[in-house]
Design a protein around this motif. Structure first.
Motif, mmCIF file in Angstrom:
data_model
loop_
_atom_site.group_PDB
_atom_site.id
_atom_site.type_symbol
_atom_site.label_atom_id
_atom_site.label_comp_id
_atom_site.label_asym_id
_atom_site.label_seq_id
_atom_site.Cartn_x
_atom_site.Cartn_y
_atom_site.Cartn_z
ATOM 1 N N VAL A 1 2.513 11.916 -0.390
ATOM 2 C CA VAL A 1 2.059 10.400 -0.624
ATOM 3 C C VAL A 1 3.459 9.734 -1.060
ATOM 4 C CG1 VAL A 1 0.623 8.931 -1.977
ATOM 5 C CG2 VAL A 1 -0.202 11.209 -1.582
ATOM 6 N N ILE A 2 3.543 8.345 -0.765
ATOM 7 C CA ILE A 2 4.525 7.714 -1.167
ATOM 8 C C ILE A 2 4.102 6.194 -1.669
ATOM 9 C CG2 ILE A 2 5.064 6.752 1.051
ATOM 10 C CD1 ILE A 2 8.195 6.984 0.269
ATOM 11 N N SER A 3 4.727 5.763 -2.782
ATOM 12 C CA SER A 3 4.247 4.479 -3.185
ATOM 13 C C SER A 3 4.565 3.373 -2.280
ATOM 14 C CB SER A 3 4.784 4.269 -4.592
ATOM 15 O OG SER A 3 6.079 4.288 -4.500
ATOM 16 N N GLY A 4 3.927 2.093 -2.740
ATOM 17 C CA GLY A 4 4.151 1.241 -1.840
ATOM 18 C C GLY A 4 5.473 0.517 -1.619
ATOM 19 N N TYR B 1 0.921 -1.243 0.069
ATOM 20 C CA TYR B 1 0.012 -0.085 -0.091
ATOM 21 C C TYR B 1 0.797 1.267 0.064
ATOM 22 C CZ TYR B 1 -4.003 -3.076 1.091
ATOM 23 O OH TYR B 1 -4.908 -4.082 0.888
ATOM 24 N N ALA B 2 0.396 2.201 -0.872
ATOM 25 C CA ALA B 2 0.976 3.531 -0.774
ATOM 26 C C ALA B 2 0.484 4.141 0.515
ATOM 27 C CB ALA B 2 0.456 4.289 -1.883
ATOM 28 N N MET B 3 1.408 5.058 0.925
ATOM 29 C CA MET B 3 0.787 5.881 2.459
ATOM 30 C C MET B 3 0.959 7.171 2.255
ATOM 31 S SD MET B 3 0.388 3.073 4.628
ATOM 32 C CE MET B 3 0.206 4.294 6.150
ATOM 33 N N ASN C 1 -0.177 2.063 -5.603
ATOM 34 C CA ASN C 1 0.159 3.407 -6.485
ATOM 35 C C ASN C 1 0.038 4.713 -5.777
ATOM 36 O OD1 ASN C 1 0.452 1.913 -8.850
ATOM 37 N ND2 ASN C 1 -1.663 1.518 -8.770
ATOM 38 N N TYR C 2 0.907 5.473 -5.665
ATOM 39 C CA TYR C 2 0.835 6.868 -4.949
ATOM 40 C C TYR C 2 -0.370 7.769 -5.177
ATOM 41 C CZ TYR C 2 2.571 9.654 -8.952
ATOM 42 O OH TYR C 2 2.587 10.299 -10.205
#
Length: 122
Positions: free
Chosen positions: A50-53, A32-34, A103-104
């Motif tokens: 936001v950052i991708s997984g 999961y992106a966070m 995905n971010y």
């Protein structure tokens, strides 16, 4: 169950730095992106970063570009927000949120942390 626990907030002087952490449990973190959101006093919550997984793609609110940096350590199930050159406008409660996919650009999910207060004094 999904849990997100933020830490690292506090009182900091104008121009100072803080690093926020959000430790996750209850799901496969790297899937999961966070993201980090913030809610200034009397205002709506806004997406900050936001950052991708896998951590290879990021996106930022224009107001924090060049000052804030989001990163993650998938081995520790933790996402970070490094905040530099803090301004009074950065005063807010900061929340982490799990996105709906790796995905971010994916949407936010119903999973939020409890929030951590950041106060910037002038």
């Amino acid at each position: 169950q999904v849990q997100l626990v933020e830490s690292g907030g506090g009182l900091v002087q104008f121009g100072g730095s803080l690093r926020l952490s959000c430790t996750a449990s209850g799901f496969i973190f790297s899937d999961y992106a966070m993201s980090w959101y913030r809610q200034p006093p009397g205002k709506n919550r806004e997406l900050v970063a936001v950052i991708s997984g896998v951590g290879d793609k990021t996106n930022y609110l224009d107001a924090v570009k060049g000052r804030f940096s989001i990163s993650r350590d998938n081995a520790k199930n933790t996402v970070y927000l490094q905040m530099n050159s803090l301004e009074s406008e950065d005063t807010a409660v900061y929340y982490c949120n799990r996105r709906n996919s790796e995905n971010y650009y994916s949407r936010s999910s119903p999973y939020w942390g409890q929030g951590t207060q950041v106060t910037v004094s002038s």
